[in-house]
Design an enzyme around this catalytic site. Structure first.
Site, short mmCIF file in Angstrom:
data_model
loop_
_atom_site.label_atom_id
_atom_site.label_comp_id
_atom_site.label_asym_id
_atom_site.label_seq_id
_atom_site.Cartn_x
_atom_site.Cartn_y
_atom_site.Cartn_z
N THR A 71 56.46 68.85 32.43
CA THR A 71 57.43 68.33 31.46
C THR A 71 57.73 69.45 30.46
O THR A 71 56.99 70.44 30.39
CB THR A 71 56.87 67.12 30.70
N GLU B 156 58.71 62.71 35.28
CA GLU B 156 57.73 61.77 35.83
C GLU B 156 58.31 60.89 36.92
O GLU B 156 57.60 60.15 37.58
CB GLU B 156 57.17 60.89 34.70
N LYS C 209 64.46 53.05 12.23
CA LYS C 209 64.11 51.67 11.90
C LYS C 209 64.50 51.40 10.46
O LYS C 209 63.80 51.78 9.53
CB LYS C 209 62.60 51.48 12.09
N TRP D 8 66.40 48.07 14.42
CA TRP D 8 66.61 49.35 15.11
C TRP D 8 68.08 49.74 15.14
O TRP D 8 68.95 48.92 15.40
CB TRP D 8 66.11 49.26 16.56
P1 ADP Z 1 61.25 66.19 29.11
O1 ADP Z 1 60.82 64.76 29.19
O2 ADP Z 1 60.18 67.12 29.42
O3 ADP Z 1 62.11 66.49 27.92
P2 ADP Z 1 62.84 65.53 31.31
O4 ADP Z 1 63.83 66.35 32.02
O5 ADP Z 1 61.79 64.86 32.05
O6 ADP Z 1 62.23 66.50 30.29
O7 ADP Z 1 63.61 64.53 30.35
C1 ADP Z 1 63.58 63.15 30.51
C2 ADP Z 1 64.18 62.48 29.34
O8 ADP Z 1 65.52 62.90 29.13
C3 ADP Z 1 64.30 60.99 29.52
O9 ADP Z 1 63.09 60.34 29.23
C4 ADP Z 1 65.40 60.64 28.53
O10 ADP Z 1 64.93 60.53 27.21
C5 ADP Z 1 66.30 61.84 28.61
N1 ADP Z 1 67.42 61.55 29.50
C6 ADP Z 1 67.56 61.89 30.79
N2 ADP Z 1 68.75 61.47 31.27
C7 ADP Z 1 69.37 60.83 30.27
C8 ADP Z 1 70.63 60.16 30.12
N3 ADP Z 1 71.50 60.07 31.12
N4 ADP Z 1 70.90 59.61 28.93
C9 ADP Z 1 70.04 59.69 27.89
N5 ADP Z 1 68.86 60.32 27.96
C10 ADP Z 1 68.52 60.88 29.13
#
Ligand code: ADP
Length: 539
Positions: free
Chosen positions: A187, A331, A438, A443
């Site tokens: 990640t 993940e 919040k 929210w």
């Molecule tokens: P990291 O978690 O290490 O920043 P990732 O590539 O795994 O990298 O990112 C996943 C996160 O990116 C998701 O949990 C979400 O918060 C965000 N994300 C991914 N796609 C979208 C989307 N289409 N819209 C909003 N958030 C997104």
């Protein structure tokens, strides 16, 4: 007699996807823009042959099942060969994000105990810097031929082409257990050290099948697919596998990801579908508008990794390109949801459809989701109740690489995202849980407030954070970057929210800044902004 069906059985192993493409779509091309500057083209059949040469070379070099081979590389044919060859011999391809800080890169290489490290020439300076910190790496392999090797370097280097040279072009792929590890991806580590997610043959194979479906990425043999989303993070959303699965032509953009370079490459190669983060498409829209150039073949782009602002989808639509919103994470290997029409979509008004298109989409088959409230109760799918998004499925992490315990809560993985789900199953992310605002116990969605700011013609980039507030605990504060030449005031921008959201959602103030901090994957670094501006409203 036992109770098994009497059908052929073969474990779900990744090399069989490439073998299938080589046998049934053997003449279909894989085209790569190389670091060397030129365009390389060969076929799935060629790719399979070179992958088998690499499998022979790695085996001869003593790489054993379970060993990790690290990569620091752009999207290209050599990277694809490494994906398949390492996994095919039972080893693990560990893709590393070169945009991380050098200390994070060396931390990851050491944590994963990579034995070999393969890298593009672009990353020679990075490798020179980190190599002394990575004592376990036995061989540093430059993805090029011997002429690309520098004369003077802190560690011995060798060339990838020399490694392949003379190796036999056939290899008997071993019949591994399908649960064997195949790829490792960390990640981004926006909170603490990066964590590794170890994908198996089976998990990635099943995701390739599900993500190629019409209601997912909708991939066809006649398509030309260009993964702009990097192979160094979350395996380019599995496209090197799903494109091979359907036998589509692949176009790999290498290091040049700006709007002009992509438009040129896509036009030249007749790309029909591509995938990338919003910033990539912002660059392309910008270039097309300024230059007047268009890519007639490009029908669809999949937008994910961060929320796709509605005006980006609109701008792409105006250029004849349909934006398809998708959501996922490391993940989840990473594909979780894709926004495609379900029953009743066609009868809806244009406005209603745009509202649906802005959502992150429906779970692809093989992924299940639920929303959980503050007390752990499951929330209804009414499109309004926002809660913690939990997932489970065939390609969802069970535990992090090297971790003792499971990453799950009662069989579900908590994504760290806050979302709503409507009655048709469309999920919409409202926030990362740590970014939630919040106000007086209620929210407010920072993504929605950012999208409104971004729809203002004079705003280039915007982030909405929770700022401490004496009466309401937290209130939304907008941090924004104006377009060049704009003198838009905070009041004018706040007035722009009138009628678009409930009054109490309107941010309390706007701070204009020259630029916003981004993570290695191009996402807003809200933690940094909260540290800087979190007390703005109490001063
Ligand atoms: P990291 O978690 O290490 O920043 P990732 O590539 O795994 O990298 O990112 C996943 C996160 O990116 C998701 O949990 C979400 O918060 C965000 N994300 C991914 N796609 C979208 C989307 N289409 N819209 C909003 N958030 C997104």
């Amino acid at each position: 007699m036992d109770h098994f069906g009497q059908m052929m059985y073969a474990p779900l192993l990744l090399p069989s996807l490439l073998e299938q493409a080589a046998r049934h779509a053997g003449r279909v091309e894989i085209v790569s823009r190389r670091v060397e500057g030129d365009i390389h083209r060969y076929t799935y059949a060629d790719c399979h042959r070179r992958t088998m040469q690499l499998a022979n070379a790695l085996t001869a070099a003593g790489i054993a099942p379970g060993d990790r081979i690290g990569t620091l590389a752009w999207n290209g044919y050599r990277h694809m060969e490494i994906y398949y060859a390492t996994a095919g011999i039972g080893a693990v391809c560990h893709t590393i994000n070169p945009r991380l800080f050098p200390e994070q890169v060396s931390y990851i290489i050491n944590h994963a105990r990579d034995r070999f490290l393969c890298f593009d020439a672009t990353f020679l300076p990075l490798v020179a810097q980190i190599a002394p910190q990575c004592p376990h790496v036995e061989r540093w392999i430059l993805l090029g031929d011997a002429s690309a090797l520098p004369d003077d370097f802190p560690v011995p280097l060798e060339s990838y082409e020399a490694l392949l040279d003379g190796q036999p072009q056939s290899f008997a792929w071993p019949e591994l257990d399908e649960r064997q590890a195949a790829l490792l991806c960390y990640t981004s580590g926006t909170t603490g050290n990066p964590k590794g997610v170890l994908y198996s043959h089976r998990s990635t194979y099943l995701m390739a099948y599900a993500s190629a479906l019409p209601d997912a990425l909708d991939l066809h043999a006649a398509d030309t697919v260009a993964p702009v989303v990097p192979m160094f993070h979350v395996s380019a959303w599995g496209l090197p596998f799903s494109a091979a699965l359907v036998g589509a032509k692949l176009v790999m953009p290498g290091p040049r990801l700006d709007g002009a370079s992509l438009t040129e490459l896509f036009t030249q190669e007749g790309v029909t579908v591509s995938a990338g983060v919003p910033t990539v498409w912002l660059g392309m829209v910008d270039h097309m508008r300024r230059s007047g150039e268009r890519c007639a073949t490009l029908a669809r782009v999949i937008v994910g990794g961060a929320a796709c602002p509605p005006q980006l989808a609109e701008a792409l639509g105006g250029l004849g390109i349909r934006a398809v919103h998708a959501w996922g994470m490391t993940e989840l290997s990473p594909v979780g949801t894709v926004c495609t029409p379900s029953h009743g979509y066609a009868e809806k008004t244009a406005e209603e459809r745009a509202r649906i298109d802005a959502k992150q989409g429906r779970a692809i088959p093989g992924i299940d989701m639920k929303l959980v409230g503050a007390a752990g109760e499951e929330l209804p799918w009414d499109g309004r109740s926002a809660g913690d998004l939990m997932v489970r499925g065939h390609w969802v992490v069970e535990r992090y690489f090297g971790a003792e315990g499971s990453a799950l809560e009662n069989g579900w993985f908590a994504t760290g995202d806050v979302a709503t789900i409507d009655a048709d199953g469309y999920m919409q992310i409202t926030d990362r849980s740590k970014d939630v605002i919040k106000s007086g116990g209620e929210w407010i969605s920072s993504i929605e407030l950012e999208n409104i700011a971004l729809s203002h013609p004079e705003i280039e980039l915007a982030a909405c954070i929770a700022a401490a507030h004496p009466k309401w605990d937290e209130r939304p504060l907008l941090i924004a970057v104006r377009r060049a030449g704009s003198s838009l005031s905070a009041k004018e921008l706040l007035d722009f929210y009138a009628g678009k959201v409930a009054k109490w959602w309107v941010p309390d103030d706007v701070v204009f800044v020259p630029e916003l901090p981004l993570t290695a994957t191009g996402k807003l670094q809200k933690l940094v902004l909260r540290q800087r501006f979190g007390q703005h409203l109490v001063r």
